[in-house]
Design an enzyme around this catalytic site. Structure first.
Site, short mmCIF file in Angstrom:
data_model
loop_
_atom_site.label_atom_id
_atom_site.label_comp_id
_atom_site.label_asym_id
_atom_site.label_seq_id
_atom_site.Cartn_x
_atom_site.Cartn_y
_atom_site.Cartn_z
N HIS A 96 0.67 -1.14 0.08
CA HIS A 96 -0.06 0.07 -0.02
C HIS A 96 0.73 1.32 0.08
O HIS A 96 0.14 2.51 -0.25
CB HIS A 96 -1.09 0.04 1.26
CG HIS A 96 -2.29 0.49 0.87
ND1 HIS A 96 -3.54 0.26 1.34
CD2 HIS A 96 -2.75 1.06 -0.27
CE1 HIS A 96 -4.54 0.69 0.92
NE2 HIS A 96 -3.97 1.26 -0.09
N HIS A 140 4.13 1.17 4.36
CA HIS A 140 2.48 0.83 4.00
C HIS A 140 1.53 1.36 4.96
O HIS A 140 0.22 1.37 4.75
CB HIS A 140 2.39 -0.92 3.52
CG HIS A 140 2.49 -1.47 4.45
ND1 HIS A 140 1.91 -2.70 4.39
CD2 HIS A 140 2.63 -1.51 5.74
CE1 HIS A 140 1.88 -3.46 5.69
NE2 HIS A 140 2.34 -2.58 6.52
N ASP A 226 -7.28 -2.44 -0.50
CA ASP A 226 -6.42 -3.25 0.41
C ASP A 226 -7.14 -4.43 0.42
O ASP A 226 -8.22 -4.53 0.98
CB ASP A 226 -6.03 -2.47 1.57
CG ASP A 226 -4.94 -3.17 2.56
OD1 ASP A 226 -4.91 -4.65 2.60
OD2 ASP A 226 -4.21 -2.52 2.96
N ASP A 228 -6.72 -6.70 2.84
CA ASP A 228 -7.16 -6.73 4.03
C ASP A 228 -8.43 -6.04 4.37
O ASP A 228 -8.89 -6.53 5.57
CB ASP A 228 -6.07 -6.75 5.04
CG ASP A 228 -5.67 -5.25 5.12
OD1 ASP A 228 -6.53 -4.43 5.14
OD2 ASP A 228 -4.47 -4.99 5.64
N GLU A 271 -1.86 -5.05 -1.87
CA GLU A 271 -1.23 -5.77 -0.58
C GLU A 271 -1.58 -7.16 -0.99
O GLU A 271 -1.55 -8.09 -0.06
CB GLU A 271 -2.25 -5.42 0.73
CG GLU A 271 -1.75 -3.88 1.33
CD GLU A 271 -0.43 -4.07 2.16
OE1 GLU A 271 0.10 -5.00 2.28
OE2 GLU A 271 0.29 -3.02 2.04
C1 DIR Z 1 0.04 -0.90 11.09
C2 DIR Z 1 -0.18 -1.83 9.89
N1 DIR Z 1 -0.80 0.05 11.19
C3 DIR Z 1 1.38 0.04 10.64
N2 DIR Z 1 -0.42 -1.15 8.89
C4 DIR Z 1 -0.81 -1.87 7.84
O1 DIR Z 1 2.66 -0.90 10.84
O2 DIR Z 1 1.31 1.05 10.74
N3 DIR Z 1 -1.18 -3.22 7.25
N4 DIR Z 1 -0.97 -0.90 6.79
O3 DIR Z 1 -1.67 -3.33 6.34
MN MN Z 2 -3.42 -0.54 3.72
MN MN Z 3 -4.37 -2.85 5.48
#
Ligand code: DIR
Ligand code: MN
Ligand code: MN
Ligand code: MN
Length: 306
Positions: A96, A140, A226, A228, A271
């Site tokens: 992402h 990301h 995304d 997820d 992703e």
């Molecule tokens: C978590 C995971 N908030 C971070 N972030 C994401 O590492 O900043 N996972 N985008 O897909």
């Molecule tokens: Mn994301």
């Molecule tokens: Mn995500």
């Protein structure tokens, strides 16, 4: 429509390997032929292969900054160019962090034609961290803060680039927000429809609200999907699964309503990690949902009003 497929095999923004295989998996799942069968002209621009941005110093809290910046610059340029040429940019990710570039390219295009850019962020995560707030340092988790003009910690793109107003960002499906990120999204006025809002309000009503807002502002809409966002049961091919995700039916409804709106100017599919997928299941679902966004439907019907 003429759709430009732009492969962005970046995985350096996430904490693990595998997302670089995403563009290949989406092609193998038939993204190009599926769109062509719907009557669109599909131009596959191939995969971007940028060299790391050696002009930037490494940052202890922004992992793989040079590679993330390289993809951001390459995408900013190619997305902007495709949009200006009248092709709809469809970015095949890649993690992402690539949205730093795709959204910036669309923001430049929108500014040139004098329209506001809106972003629909379909994700389990808010992705509003910066190197100062991120618990992981993975970039990301930072793209929304980046294209809203926060997270200006390195000259990744020119400082005078157009930003996206956080109030023009709509996030749907959110169910994992970091402690400091929670404060940031509230302070900046990002429109967040978390999973509780989806359950309480219903997806149809939420999408009506978003589409009406964009339409009344005569805006362009960038959609960032995304994997997820979806429930891990139906889409296991992603590194950061979060339980309680969107159902196939909710995602399908979103895509059909977006298609009806005629407002979508660009799309990220991000992703997808084929190394973690179950026999191409997640890649296939992304292609199915993309087909719905670009005109495949079960029956012809007008969209019901709210
Ligand atoms: C978590 C995971 N908030 C971070 N972030 C994401 O590492 O900043 N996972 N985008 O897909
Ligand atoms: Mn994301
Ligand atoms: Mn995500
Ligand atoms: Mn801030």
């Amino acid at each position: 429509k003429t759709i430009a497929l732009i492969g962005a095999p970046i995985e350096e923004g996430s904490g693990r390997r595998g997302a670089a295989m995403g563009p290949a998996a989406l092609r193998i799942a038939g993204i190009d032929t599926t769109l062509a069968e719907l009557g669109h002209t599909v131009v596959d621009e191939g995969d971007l292969r940028p060299l790391p941005a050696r002009d930037l110093a490494n940052h202890p809290r922004a992992n793989n900054l040079q590679m993330v910046a390289a993809f951001a610059r390459a995408l900013d340029a190619s997305v902007h160019e495709a949009a200006r040429a009248g092709r709809l940019p469809l970015i095949l990710g890649g993690d992402h962090a690539l949205s730093m570039g795709s959204v910036s390219g669309m923001a430049r295009y929108a500014a040139e034609i004098g329209k506001p850019l809106f972003v629909l962020w379909l994700d389990a995560h808010a992705d509003f961290n910066s190197p100062e707030t991120s618990p992981s340092g993975n970039m990301h988790g930072m793209p929304v803060a980046f294209f809203c003009g926060e997270a200006e910690f390195a000259p990744i793109l020119p400082a005078d680039r157009p930003m996206v107003d956080p109030k023009n960002v709509f996030q749907v499906g959110i169910r994992s927000v970091d402690e400091r990120e929670r404060v940031e999204i509230a302070e900046h006025g990002v429109n967040v429809y978390d999973m509780r809002a989806v359950d309480e309000t219903g997806m149809a009503r939420i999408m009506h609200e978003i589409i009406d807002t964009v339409r009344h502002a005569d805006g362009l809409l960038h959609v960032s999907f995304d994997v997820d966002f979806l429930d891990p049961d139906i889409a296991p091919g992603v590194g950061t699964t979060v339980p309680g995700g969107g159902t196939f039916r909710e995602a399908h409804l979103i895509m059909e309503m977006l298609c009806d709106s005629g407002l979508v100017a660009s799309l990220d599919l991000v992703e997808l990690n084929p190394f973690l997928d179950d026999r191409g299941k997640s890649a296939r679902i992304l292609v199915e949902l993309t087909a719905s966004l670009f005109g495949r439907r079960i029956l012809d019907r007008p969209t019901r009003s709210a």
